[in-house]
Structures are given as C-alpha cells and as structure tokens.
Enzyme design. Structure first.
Site, PDB file in Angstrom:
ATOM      1  N   LYS A  65     106.929 108.209 -40.256  1.00 36.97           N
ATOM      2  CA  LYS A  65     107.697 108.518 -39.044  1.00 36.97           C
ATOM      3  C   LYS A  65     107.312 107.682 -37.837  1.00 36.97           C
ATOM      4  O   LYS A  65     108.138 107.403 -36.978  1.00 36.97           O
ATOM      5  CB  LYS A  65     107.524 109.994 -38.696  1.00 36.97           C
ATOM      6  CG  LYS A  65     108.425 110.854 -39.529  1.00 36.97           C
ATOM      7  CD  LYS A  65     108.312 112.295 -39.165  1.00 36.97           C
ATOM      8  CE  LYS A  65     109.118 113.088 -40.166  1.00 36.97           C
ATOM      9  NZ  LYS A  65     108.764 114.487 -40.198  1.00 36.97           N
ATOM     10  N   ASP A 102     113.642 116.708 -35.920  1.00 42.64           N
ATOM     11  CA  ASP A 102     112.556 117.686 -36.132  1.00 42.64           C
ATOM     12  C   ASP A 102     112.308 118.499 -34.869  1.00 42.64           C
ATOM     13  O   ASP A 102     111.914 119.658 -34.939  1.00 42.64           O
ATOM     14  CB  ASP A 102     111.245 116.971 -36.503  1.00 42.64           C
ATOM     15  CG  ASP A 102     111.251 116.453 -37.930  1.00 42.64           C
ATOM     16  OD1 ASP A 102     112.037 116.956 -38.746  1.00 42.64           O
ATOM     17  OD2 ASP A 102     110.450 115.540 -38.222  1.00 42.64           O
ATOM     18  N   GLY A 121      96.892 118.548 -36.603  1.00 40.15           N
ATOM     19  CA  GLY A 121      97.545 117.299 -36.990  1.00 40.15           C
ATOM     20  C   GLY A 121      98.072 116.575 -35.761  1.00 40.15           C
ATOM     21  O   GLY A 121      98.298 117.192 -34.709  1.00 40.15           O
ATOM     22  N   THR A 186      99.911 119.342 -40.394  1.00 43.00           N
ATOM     23  CA  THR A 186      99.241 118.485 -41.382  1.00 43.00           C
ATOM     24  C   THR A 186      99.842 118.820 -42.750  1.00 43.00           C
ATOM     25  O   THR A 186     100.502 119.846 -42.896  1.00 43.00           O
ATOM     26  CB  THR A 186      97.712 118.759 -41.475  1.00 43.00           C
ATOM     27  OG1 THR A 186      97.506 119.982 -42.196  1.00 43.00           O
ATOM     28  CG2 THR A 186      97.062 118.839 -40.112  1.00 43.00           C
TER      29      THR A 186
END
Ligand code: NAP
Length: 273
Positions: A65, A102, A121, A186
């Site tokens: 990404k 997202d 994360g 994560t």
C-alpha cells in the site's frame, strides 16, 4: 469487459474476488477480479503488465500500500491524507490515480465516540485508521509498534494534515487503562503463518478499561486471538468484515461508477462465514 485485480502478498486468503464478482453480477457489468500474489520486488513490473493488458484498475493490499505511491500520477484527498492507497484506476493514457477506501471502511465500522485510541502497526491500514480517527475529531492517537522510529517517520510525514492531533509512539506498554479503542492494524492473528499470534500481550488485558472496544481489521479468521482475549475480558469487539465490504463497495464505485448494495456483497461471502 472490465478487468480488475488484487495485488498483495500473502493474498490467497482474500475474499475480495467473491465480493467483486457479486458486484459485477448485481450491476449487470461483464467483469473479472483476479488475485495476483506478487512480491515487493516485482510490484512495478506487475503493474506495467496490468497497464499493457487493458486492466481498468486494481486493489493493493499488504505489503504494497505504501510502495505503490511512487508509481501514481495523482492521489485523491483522502489517499493523500492517509499517505497510501488501496484502490488504483488505470487511466486511458496508462497513468495511475490512487484512492484510499480503507479510510471509509474503518470509519463506517466505528459508530461510537472515542477519545484515546491505540493502534498496533504502522503500515497502510494504520495510516487509514489515523485518517478515519482524525476525521472523527479525535485529538490523541497512540501507537504500539515494533519499530517506533519507522512509525514516527511516517507520522512526521502526515502530521501536516492533522496539526491538532497529538501522537504517541511506544514499543511496549505497561497498561491499557487509558484507551477506549484498540485497533489492530498488523497481520498478527491473520490466517496463515500469523494465526497463532496476538499483537497485544494477553496479560495487559488485566489493565483494560471495561469500556474499551477492540477492533481487529483482520477478517479471516472471523475471531482472531486478539478478539478472543478481548471477549474473555467482556470487551466490545469488531472484526474486519464490515470494513472489507465497505472498502470494496467504494472501490467498485470508483472503477465502474456504480455503488453495489451492501447486503448483496455480504451475501456473496455466506459460504465463507
Ligand atoms: P502493512 O502495510 O504491511 O503493515 C503491517 C504493519 O504490521 C507494519 O507496521 C508492520 O511493522 C506490522 N507488523 C508486521 N509483522 C509484525 C510482527 N511480527 N510484529 C509486529 N508488527 C508487525 O499491512 P496493512 O495493509 O497495513 O495491513 C495490516 C492488517 O490490516 C492486515 O492484517 C490486513 O489484512 C488488515 N486489513 C484489513 C482490511 C479490511 O478490509 N478488513 C483492509 C486493509 C487491511 P513494520 O512497520 O515494522 O514493518
């Protein structure tokens, strides 16, 4: 015929082909959505191949990404704020436009108000979480990460979009007491080699505030180790399924102009859930 793909690694567990096939069927558009497992060192060549083979666009997932940013000619505002994309249109001249759906997926999964979230994360999904939380006017965002320097560098780049947000970055915590939301961004707990892992030590839940919500962005398995522990402690839990459907709805709309029905997309997964 609209050709779409998902680029990621590992990616074979993805439900996205089922969702997008249902979206094509419901909207009466001829199209395909294929999974392409691609290693980071091959991502650029693979994207060139898609351009040369007439694809309309693609999704990118773990771990591409952030890397795909360098290949884009433009990003929309939300993708800019998040600093990464998950949805790309291949324009007729072969250039790439990037979007981040997202952020919408995360935002629409969180109905309550929160003031002190913790994110584990610092990759693409974590950035989307920052954009979603900051848009909900949350002024404190905390990170628990294995690599604090990398996370702080990432935050320095996006802080300009969120001048009022105070970020805190740690690689170890002694208490969860102050947090009202925990978001796992994560892969720890995801089906495959990570499935037995958990991003937060079980013992730390002894210190959790009873009002804390635990949102695991993972959707396979539907109940990760993190969500199991959170349930044992009586905490509210959310998995990544709603986010998956919502981000796919928006991505499909970006590629085709049609927003597919939520329930049709959810039903497409009934054999998997
Ligand atoms: P990513 O960009 O590769 O980031 C992953 C993050 O996890 C990185 O910060 C990485 O740390 C950290 N990490 C990886 N292995 C770790 C380990 N062993 N211990 C501690 N931290 C570790 O991936 P992503 O795209 O953000 O995706 C993250 C998760 O969100 C995945 O499970 C993905 O399936 C899920 N997701 C779900 C949806 C949905 O629709 N439900 C959408 C997007 C993502 P470093 O920074 O140190 O490398």
């Amino acid at each position: 015929m609209i050709k779409l793909a998902l680029l990621g690694h590992p990616v074979k567990h993805s439900f996205s082909p089922l969702i997008h096939s249902a979206a094509f069927k419901a909207s009466g558009i001829q199209g395909s959505y294929e999974i392409i497992d691609v290693m980071p060192e091959n991502i650029e060549d693979k994207i060139k191949e898609l351009i040369n083979n007439g694809y309309r666009g693609f999704n990118v997932t773990i771990p591409h990404k952030v890397a795909v940013n360098d290949l884009l000619s433009e990003r929309n505002e939300i993708a800019d704020k998040a600093g990464c994309v998950n949805t790309v249109i291949i324009n007729s001249d072969g250039t790439l436009s990037g979007y981040n759906t997202d952020v919408y997926g995360i935002s629409s999964s969180l109905s309550d108000n929160y003031s002190n979230p913790l994110i584990t994360g610092a990759g693409g999904a974590a950035r989307a979480a920052v954009a979603a939380l900051a848009d909900k006017n949350i002024k404190n965002i905390n990170f628990l990460v294995r690599n604090p320097d990398k996370c702080s560098n990432m935050l320095r780049k996006i802080q300009k979009f969120y001048p009022d947000v105070k970020f805190s970055v740690k690689d170890k915590l002694i208490s969860l007491e102050s947090f009202d939301l925990l978001i796992n961004a994560t892969p720890l707990g995801m089906t495959g080699s990570f499935v037995d892992l958990c991003p937060v030590e079980r013992e730390l839940f002894e210190t959790a505030n009873k009002n804390m919500t635990v949102f695991d962005l993972i959707y396979t398995p539907d109940k990760t180790n993190l969500l199991k522990v959170a349930e044992e402690y009586g905490l509210k839990t959310i998995n990544g399924l709603n986010m998956l459907i919502r981000q796919a709805q928006k991505a499909f709309e970006i590629w085709t102009g049609i927003l597919p029905d939520y329930d049709i997309l959810l039903n497409s997964l009934k054999t998997k859930l």
